[in-house]
Enzyme design. Sequence first.
Site, PDB file in Angstrom:
ATOM      1  N   SER A  10     -12.204  30.799 -23.679  1.00 27.90           N
ATOM      2  CA  SER A  10     -11.617  32.061 -24.100  1.00 27.90           C
ATOM      3  C   SER A  10     -12.320  32.561 -25.340  1.00 27.90           C
ATOM      4  CB  SER A  10     -10.128  31.875 -24.402  1.00 27.90           C
ATOM      5  OG  SER A  10      -9.584  32.994 -25.078  1.00 27.90           O
ATOM      6  N   TYR A  63      -4.863  26.757 -30.444  1.00 24.74           N
ATOM      7  CA  TYR A  63      -5.442  27.280 -29.201  1.00 24.74           C
ATOM      8  C   TYR A  63      -6.945  27.469 -29.349  1.00 24.74           C
ATOM      9  CZ  TYR A  63      -6.339  30.453 -25.290  1.00 24.74           C
ATOM     10  OH  TYR A  63      -6.837  31.039 -24.146  1.00 24.74           O
TER      11      TYR A  63
END
Length: 312
Positions: free
Chosen positions: A158, A184
Amino acid sequence: MDLITTPFGFSSTALDVARGADLTGRRAVVTGASSGLGVETARALAATGAEVTLAVRDVEAGERAARDIAATTGSTAPRVAPLDLADPASVAAFTGSWGGPLHVLVHNAGVMATPERYTPQGWELQFATNHLGHFALATGLHGALAADGAARIVVVSSTGHMQSPVVFDDVNFAFRRYDPWLAYGQSKTANVLFAVEATRRWARDGITANALMPGAIYTNLQRHTGGRGSGQVPPELIKTPEQGAATSVLLATSPLLDGIGGRYFADCEETATIDRRGEAPPLHGVARYALDPEGAERLWTLSETLLAKGIA
């Protein structure tokens, strides 16, 4: 070294990319394939003739997805197998039950910006799920991947990796205040570093790994972030799940990627390495630290150590 470009782009769908590819007789595993990007990735691979296994936490949801894939592609229903990436025993059971070669392994499953949680081993949940579980899965399936002779690992990362490098001295937030986005980001950086080191170690076995940014897509991944109403991404940059799965399918099927690994893609093309935010178009670019070979090797060693000890 020129960046890899393809005829596909932002609006391409997984089925667009898969059209013309023939994976008849090949076997693929897609993690997190009961919904979202995973089911669309699996659908496109099934449409190429591949024998697909949906590796999922919720087997009932996986069975529904398998029936839907069979109905929409005319292929044999994919196999469904239980897999909880945050549970080393579940990963070991999956890899231990696998027999024969494996051509494509898609690291698709993941969690995003979760509240602070830890596994029984003391691992921060996002690092454990997004990286360590997939690391254990790939290393456990190494023999099957090597048996194919030209296997590919596709790693869904990501642009969130730009939130944080891997903080090697404190991957589990033992000393830092927990921040869901830093956690994350660290796990997504780990995904890219895995692709770099897996390719370095395993290219001699015919195994390559590449990482990707699928785009901004509304799926169950956003359950902790406000979902559709969050307003964090301009509407014109939002993709459908079918479009979001396109880059994964490209890395799994395109002959342009034969023998190529350790790279990072977005919108179906390789994206530039950057040193700071703002040097690439929105949702593009890969931070230099995410491709650092020394960091990749260090992460591999740390991951082996954590899994061997079962403790943080």
